[in-house]
Write a protein that holds these residues in place. Sequence first.
Motif, PDB file in Angstrom:
ATOM      1  N   THR A   1       0.966  -1.285   0.221  1.00 37.17           N
ATOM      2  CA  THR A   1       0.083  -0.138   0.144  1.00 37.17           C
ATOM      3  C   THR A   1       1.124   1.231   0.083  1.00 37.17           C
ATOM      4  OG1 THR A   1      -0.375   0.115   2.285  1.00 37.17           O
ATOM      5  CG2 THR A   1      -1.698  -0.780   1.022  1.00 37.17           C
ATOM      6  N   SER A   2       0.528   2.256  -0.071  1.00 39.08           N
ATOM      7  CA  SER A   2       1.145   3.709  -0.008  1.00 39.08           C
ATOM      8  C   SER A   2       2.012   3.861   1.435  1.00 39.08           C
ATOM      9  CB  SER A   2      -0.064   4.634  -0.007  1.00 39.08           C
ATOM     10  OG  SER A   2       0.954   5.747  -0.734  1.00 39.08           O
ATOM     11  N   LYS A   3       2.963   4.564   0.372  1.00 35.76           N
ATOM     12  CA  LYS A   3       4.083   4.651   2.467  1.00 35.76           C
ATOM     13  C   LYS A   3       3.496   5.661   2.844  1.00 35.76           C
ATOM     14  CE  LYS A   3       6.037   0.790   1.139  1.00 35.76           C
ATOM     15  NZ  LYS A   3       4.362   0.059   0.494  1.00 35.76           N
ATOM     16  N   PHE A   4       2.523   7.388   1.956  1.00 41.10           N
ATOM     17  CA  PHE A   4       2.280   8.058   2.937  1.00 41.10           C
ATOM     18  C   PHE A   4       1.203   7.790   3.528  1.00 41.10           C
ATOM     19  CE2 PHE A   4       5.605   9.014  -1.006  1.00 41.10           C
ATOM     20  CZ  PHE A   4       5.687  10.366  -0.024  1.00 41.10           C
ATOM     21  N   SER A   5       0.516   8.639   4.339  1.00 44.00           N
ATOM     22  CA  SER A   5      -0.032   8.796   5.244  1.00 44.00           C
ATOM     23  C   SER A   5      -0.676  10.049   5.009  1.00 44.00           C
ATOM     24  CB  SER A   5       0.336   8.721   7.361  1.00 44.00           C
ATOM     25  OG  SER A   5       1.404   9.483   7.844  1.00 44.00           O
ATOM     26  N   TYR A   6      -1.498  10.230   5.911  1.00 42.00           N
ATOM     27  CA  TYR A   6      -2.530  11.756   5.614  1.00 42.00           C
ATOM     28  C   TYR A   6      -1.425  12.489   6.324  1.00 42.00           C
ATOM     29  CZ  TYR A   6      -6.133  10.310   3.185  1.00 42.00           C
ATOM     30  OH  TYR A   6      -7.114   9.783   1.716  1.00 42.00           O
ATOM     31  N   ARG A   7      -0.877  11.689   7.179  1.00 40.92           N
ATOM     32  CA  ARG A   7      -0.428  12.700   8.603  1.00 40.92           C
ATOM     33  C   ARG A   7       0.650  13.179   7.726  1.00 40.92           C
ATOM     34  NH1 ARG A   7       3.180  10.708  12.527  1.00 40.92           N
ATOM     35  NH2 ARG A   7       4.161  12.347  13.164  1.00 40.92           N
ATOM     36  N   LYS A   8       1.802  12.373   6.948  1.00 45.01           N
ATOM     37  CA  LYS A   8       3.238  12.292   5.756  1.00 45.01           C
ATOM     38  C   LYS A   8       2.938  13.687   4.842  1.00 45.01           C
ATOM     39  CE  LYS A   8       6.496   9.189   5.676  1.00 45.01           C
ATOM     40  NZ  LYS A   8       6.627   7.649   5.236  1.00 45.01           N
ATOM     41  N   LEU A   9       1.189  13.501   4.678  1.00 43.34           N
ATOM     42  CA  LEU A   9       0.721  14.585   3.160  1.00 43.34           C
ATOM     43  C   LEU A   9       1.160  15.528   3.443  1.00 43.34           C
ATOM     44  CD1 LEU A   9      -1.496  12.035   0.940  1.00 43.34           C
ATOM     45  CD2 LEU A   9       0.417  12.444   1.045  1.00 43.34           C
ATOM     46  N   THR A  10       0.513  15.838   4.443  1.00 45.10           N
ATOM     47  CA  THR A  10       0.029  17.015   5.034  1.00 45.10           C
ATOM     48  C   THR A  10       1.710  18.251   5.445  1.00 45.10           C
ATOM     49  OG1 THR A  10      -1.895  16.168   6.623  1.00 45.10           O
ATOM     50  CG2 THR A  10      -0.773  18.475   7.152  1.00 45.10           C
ATOM     51  N   ARG A  11       2.510  17.134   6.107  1.00 42.27           N
ATOM     52  CA  ARG A  11       3.360  17.833   6.113  1.00 42.27           C
ATOM     53  C   ARG A  11       4.210  18.590   5.038  1.00 42.27           C
ATOM     54  NH1 ARG A  11       3.638  19.710  10.733  1.00 42.27           N
ATOM     55  NH2 ARG A  11       5.530  20.336   9.901  1.00 42.27           N
ATOM     56  N   PHE A  12       4.066  17.117   4.176  1.00 37.30           N
ATOM     57  CA  PHE A  12       4.738  17.210   2.796  1.00 37.30           C
ATOM     58  C   PHE A  12       4.054  18.629   1.958  1.00 37.30           C
ATOM     59  CE2 PHE A  12       4.209  16.300  -1.949  1.00 37.30           C
ATOM     60  CZ  PHE A  12       5.542  16.182  -2.417  1.00 37.30           C
TER      61      PHE A  12
END
Length: 337
Positions: free
Chosen positions: A213-224
């Motif tokens: 599955t994608s390695k990006f959680s919503y938390r990681k995406l928000t930071r990004f």
Amino acid sequence: MMDALAVRPRHSEIAVVVPVYNEADNIELLVARLVPVLERVAKSFHVVFVDDGSRDATLDVLRRVHAADARMTAVSFSRNFGKEIAIAAGLDHADADAVVIMDADLQHPPEVIEAFIAKWREGYKNVFGQRTDREADSPLRRMFAKRFYDLFSLFGETPLPEGAGDFRLLDHTAVEALRAMPERARFSKGLYAWIGFKGIGVPFEVAERAAGTSKFSYRKLTRFALDGLMSFSTLPLMVWTYVGTIISVFALCMAIYFVGQTMIYGVDVPGFASTIVSIMFLGGVQLLSLGVLGEYIGRIFAEVKRRPLYLVGERIGAPADLADDPLPPRQRSRMGV
Ligand code: UDP
Ligand code: MG
């Protein structure tokens, strides 16, 4: 180390950089599809996998893949540093006339690289894959992505081409430009656009992820997303000047009004509610603006610490380490084994 250097795949025509984080099931699938394409279109090539601190069997798979084909090399981080940093490390270790960056999960079809290389041979230096749709992402993620790009095009100081991501080919001159950028908060999409160079898009369809599955959680995406906006815009900092001005002018008008009212009608005690509301409102505005300052100061703090961008735990197949090149500060401050 000397032996390893002697067999390292020296300068190739094409290098492919692949950041990998817990992708044990995908690497061999990728290699099986990528190598035939490269053998057909490149005069010589090597692949640099950047193991971003995987906790599964990724590193073992990379060792196996290298044992079977010495053109497959890898750099393994001491821990997870994030995809953006993994790409930066890949560029530091890719010694080629042109470098292709792609994901390991086969969402970026290797066959598209043929078109990338054709454009590069025509003289383009920044050839980017343009996704024709976002069907592979969840609806919620698509919605957030759209909001982010709307915000970025409004506030960002560098326009981003539509649908362009990390899947791309960069001429070595563009790679050198990227390697010369010392920042820790690396929003690659912005950096690719910022460096300029003759660019062109090649449309491609994003495939489904091969395994996992994608390695990006919503938390990681928000930071990004925050990193992206804040490293390419100072508007969140400036907006408080305007908000402050408007509120001050408003407060001044209120003051004049109250003075007038007192002079005409005498002292009036009520007004408790409006006092509380305005204190709360102003308190909120101040905390918000302090928060924005804090975000920027936090980023400045991270930059001035001048820590190395990443730490290498292991190198497989001794990929070229370009750290000794006469290049800028980030290179000099880099560390590894
Ligand atoms: N990746 C990485 N470090 C991370 C997260 C992801 O190197 O911290 C790699 C991952 O292994 C893959 C690529 O970045 O090769 C894209 O990740 P993913 O497919 O999870 O992202 P998505 O396609 O959902 O944007
Ligand atoms: Mg993916």
